[in-house]
Design an enzyme around this catalytic site. Structure first.
Site, short mmCIF file in Angstrom:
data_model
loop_
_atom_site.label_atom_id
_atom_site.label_comp_id
_atom_site.label_asym_id
_atom_site.label_seq_id
_atom_site.Cartn_x
_atom_site.Cartn_y
_atom_site.Cartn_z
N ASP A 37 0.86 -1.18 0.00
CA ASP A 37 0.00 0.00 0.00
C ASP A 37 0.90 1.23 0.00
OD1 ASP A 37 -1.95 1.90 0.24
OD2 ASP A 37 -2.60 1.32 2.25
N HIS A 38 1.44 1.52 -1.16
CA HIS A 38 2.37 2.64 -1.28
C HIS A 38 1.79 3.74 -2.15
CE1 HIS A 38 5.84 -0.35 -0.43
NE2 HIS A 38 5.32 0.13 0.68
N GLY A 106 4.22 3.01 9.19
CA GLY A 106 4.53 3.85 8.03
C GLY A 106 6.00 4.11 7.84
N GLU A 107 6.31 4.66 6.67
CA GLU A 107 7.67 5.09 6.36
C GLU A 107 7.58 6.37 5.55
OE1 GLU A 107 8.41 4.73 2.89
OE2 GLU A 107 6.45 3.82 2.73
N ASN A 110 6.27 7.19 1.68
CA ASN A 110 4.87 7.17 1.26
C ASN A 110 3.94 8.00 2.13
OD1 ASN A 110 4.54 5.30 -1.09
ND2 ASN A 110 5.89 4.14 0.25
#
Length: 148
Positions: A37-38, A106-107, A110
């Site tokens: 999911d990006h 998260g990251e 994204n």
């Protein structure tokens, strides 16, 4: 017994190809499929990343046996937890019970697209814990009151 999974990389293929790959993976005997999911691909050469949740709906309709799962969705910055709860419930209905919601903190690649700063890992983990609680409460089917 070992279950074999197939990863649908949204940052490497377009939506129509991903649905085709998902159907082929089911036909080949894979037991489950996960979808990234990006918002953005890892490299600019990869092009774009389609909206995973629309693709998951199409994959749920195009398959009948394999388990489906997000790999993973961040329910804090880019998506509100209540919206994630709605998405997950919708895909679960389309998949007739074959969907599992994978969540993470998260990251930056994204999640920064919403224009906010990037929180520390401790802050992101606290946000994730709160989001999981909200999603679980909403999935009970009962009326949920906002915190005071």
């Amino acid at each position: 017994m070992t279950d074999l999974g197939y990863t649908l990389f949204t940052e490497q293929s377009g939506p129509r190809d991903l649905v085709r790959y998902a159907s082929s993976a089911e036909e080949a005997g894979f037991d489950f499929e996960v979808m990234s999911d990006h918002y953005s691909p890892w490299l600019t050469e990869q092009g774009h990343a389609p909206y995973a949740w629309s693709v998951l709906g199409a994959v749920a309709h195009a398959t009948s046996r394999v388990g489906l799962m997000t790999y993973v969705t961040c329910p804090t910055l880019r998506y509100h937890p209540a919206v994630v709860a709605q998405k997950a419930a919708t895909v679960q209905l389309l998949a007739e019970g074959r969907f599992r919601l994978g969540l993470g903190s998260g990251e930056s690649l994204n999640e920064h697209v919403v224009g906010q700063g990037w929180p520390s890992v401790q802050e992101r983990h606290a946000m994730l814990r709160e989001a999981v609680g909200i999603i679980r409460d909403l999935h009970t089917g009962e009326l949920v009151e906002p915190p005071r």
